[in-house]
Design an enzyme around this catalytic site. Structure first.
Site, PDB file in Angstrom:
ATOM      1  N   LYS A  89      36.465  36.211 -14.888  1.00 52.69           N
ATOM      2  CA  LYS A  89      37.088  36.718 -14.030  1.00 52.69           C
ATOM      3  C   LYS A  89      38.450  37.679 -13.965  1.00 52.69           C
ATOM      4  O   LYS A  89      38.518  38.261 -12.395  1.00 52.69           O
ATOM      5  CB  LYS A  89      37.509  34.727 -13.568  1.00 52.69           C
ATOM      6  CG  LYS A  89      36.135  34.079 -13.637  1.00 52.69           C
ATOM      7  CD  LYS A  89      36.958  32.457 -13.327  1.00 52.69           C
ATOM      8  CE  LYS A  89      35.555  31.923 -13.303  1.00 52.69           C
ATOM      9  NZ  LYS A  89      36.241  30.116 -12.569  1.00 52.69           N
ATOM     10  N   ASP A 125      36.615  29.088  -6.113  1.00 48.21           N
ATOM     11  CA  ASP A 125      37.298  28.185  -7.061  1.00 48.21           C
ATOM     12  C   ASP A 125      38.688  27.763  -6.608  1.00 48.21           C
ATOM     13  O   ASP A 125      38.612  26.323  -6.621  1.00 48.21           O
ATOM     14  CB  ASP A 125      37.721  28.502  -9.102  1.00 48.21           C
ATOM     15  CG  ASP A 125      36.593  29.312  -9.636  1.00 48.21           C
ATOM     16  OD1 ASP A 125      35.772  28.172  -9.299  1.00 48.21           O
ATOM     17  OD2 ASP A 125      36.712  29.827 -10.209  1.00 48.21           O
TER      18      ASP A 125
END
Ligand code: NAP
Length: 304
Positions: A89, A125
């Site tokens: 990420k 997220d």
């Protein structure tokens, strides 16, 4: 659909030989290392079928350091988008051409949109966490005092910043390496004057001091993914009034933290709910329309 559990970078190099056998064509992927455990294809492929989109979503194992190369290959082979999971990420954020402002604040990219050979990075997220808390507990993060266990990784950072952006009343950041939580705490204070932000050592004595002034406990470490992992928190510290949110999920069984929370009489939520909601937000980034959430949920559950 392919039965292949996952592809790798070498496969992407020779995609011209692999792609003709794929029906529907692969146009979306999740990259990570490891990746075989990912349940994203089940929910994403259910969504693609439901919407009548002639594409399938695959898993690709990409080693650290190769994210940019993987993106280049995806673009060359006509992919529309990519999800990035552990450990990519941060690397993905550096590899894209443009970072959405929320993803920049959250410090990580888990959703990439590919258009005309350019890469745009988003983070689903953080907003997925907000939706998951609302769905699982019927509460808004902005009304909750939150303890994050594992505020040193990408997931912990994204959740902490999202909580601060919501202006939640209390935010306690605990981490094995406490020094990593301090700069994050300072950043959260800058983002929200309303939020009382503290750091906390991650041991039973220190946690005992704080558990009676929190509502929501979040595990943002990988602890609980594997059999034999150390416990996240002593179950004696979980109160029936607590909301227990484990970002981790396990195939076919509940995580030890979810079990401890349930045994303590607390309300619980595991990482599958987050997987669902972050996936639905990714889908909306790629296709510009809301995802078929219930179809995705059914697809996810059928993979259990
Ligand atoms: P990460 O970067 O590997 O997480 C590192 C964090 O975990 C750090 O705070 C680290 O502490 C802590 N940690 C690691 N091993 C530990 C141990 N043995 N004892 C105590 N602390 C430990 O991973 P991440 O990307 O943040 O993700 C964390 C978890 O969230 C993963 O399991 C991931 O699958 C899950 N997640 C799930 C979803 C979903 O959709 N369900 C979405 C995002 C993330 P130090 O700083 O001290 O090293």
């Amino acid at each position: 659909m392919t039965d292949n559990p996952f592809f790798n970078l070498d496969d992407l190099e020779r995609w011209d030989q692999i792609a003709p056998a794929m029906d529907p064509p692969a146009r979306l992927a999740v990259i990570g290392d490891p990746i075989a455990h990912s349940r994203s294809p089940q929910m994403m492929n259910a969504a693609l079928r439901k919407r009548g989109i002639d594409a399938q979503y695959i898993r690709v194992r990409v080693p650290p350091g190769s994210v940019k190369e993987a993106f280049r290959l995806f673009a060359r082979h006509g992919f529309l988008g990519v999800n990035c999971t552990i450990p990519h990420k941060f690397e993905a954020m550096k590899a894209v051409d443009a970072v959405d402002p929320l993803a920049a604040k959250l410090g990580a990219v888990n959703t990439v949109l590919i258009r005309d050979g350019k890469f745009a990075g988003f983070n689903s997220d953080g907003p997925g966490f907000l939706r998951s808390v609302e769905e699982a507990f019927g509460k808004r993060v902005r009304d909750l005092r939150v303890l994050i266990l594992g505020a040193g990784g990408g997931a912990g950072r994204a959740v902490a910043v999202q909580c601060a952006l919501e202006g939640c009343p209390g935010l306690i950041l605990a981490n094995r390496t406490l020094a990593k939580a301090e700069p994050l705490a300072a950043e959260c204070r800058r983002l929200s004057a309303r939020t009382r932000v503290e750091t906390c050592r991650w041991d039973d004595d220190a946690l005992r001091e704080v558990v009676d002034r929190i509502d929501l406990v979040v595990n943002a470490t990988p602890l609980g993914m594997k059999e034999g992992d150390a416990r996240v928190i002593d179950s004696a510290l979980i109160r029936p009034s607590h909301l227990v949110f484990d970002m981790v999920y396990r195939s076919g069984s509940e995580t030890p933290l979810v079990k401890s929370g349930r045994d303590a009489g607390a309300k619980v939520c595991d990482g599958l709910t987050l997987l669902l909601h972050q996936g639905a937000i990714s889908f909306a980034h790629w296709f510009g329309e809301p995802a078929p959430l219930e179809v995705m949920r059914a697809g996810l559950m059928s993979a259990a």
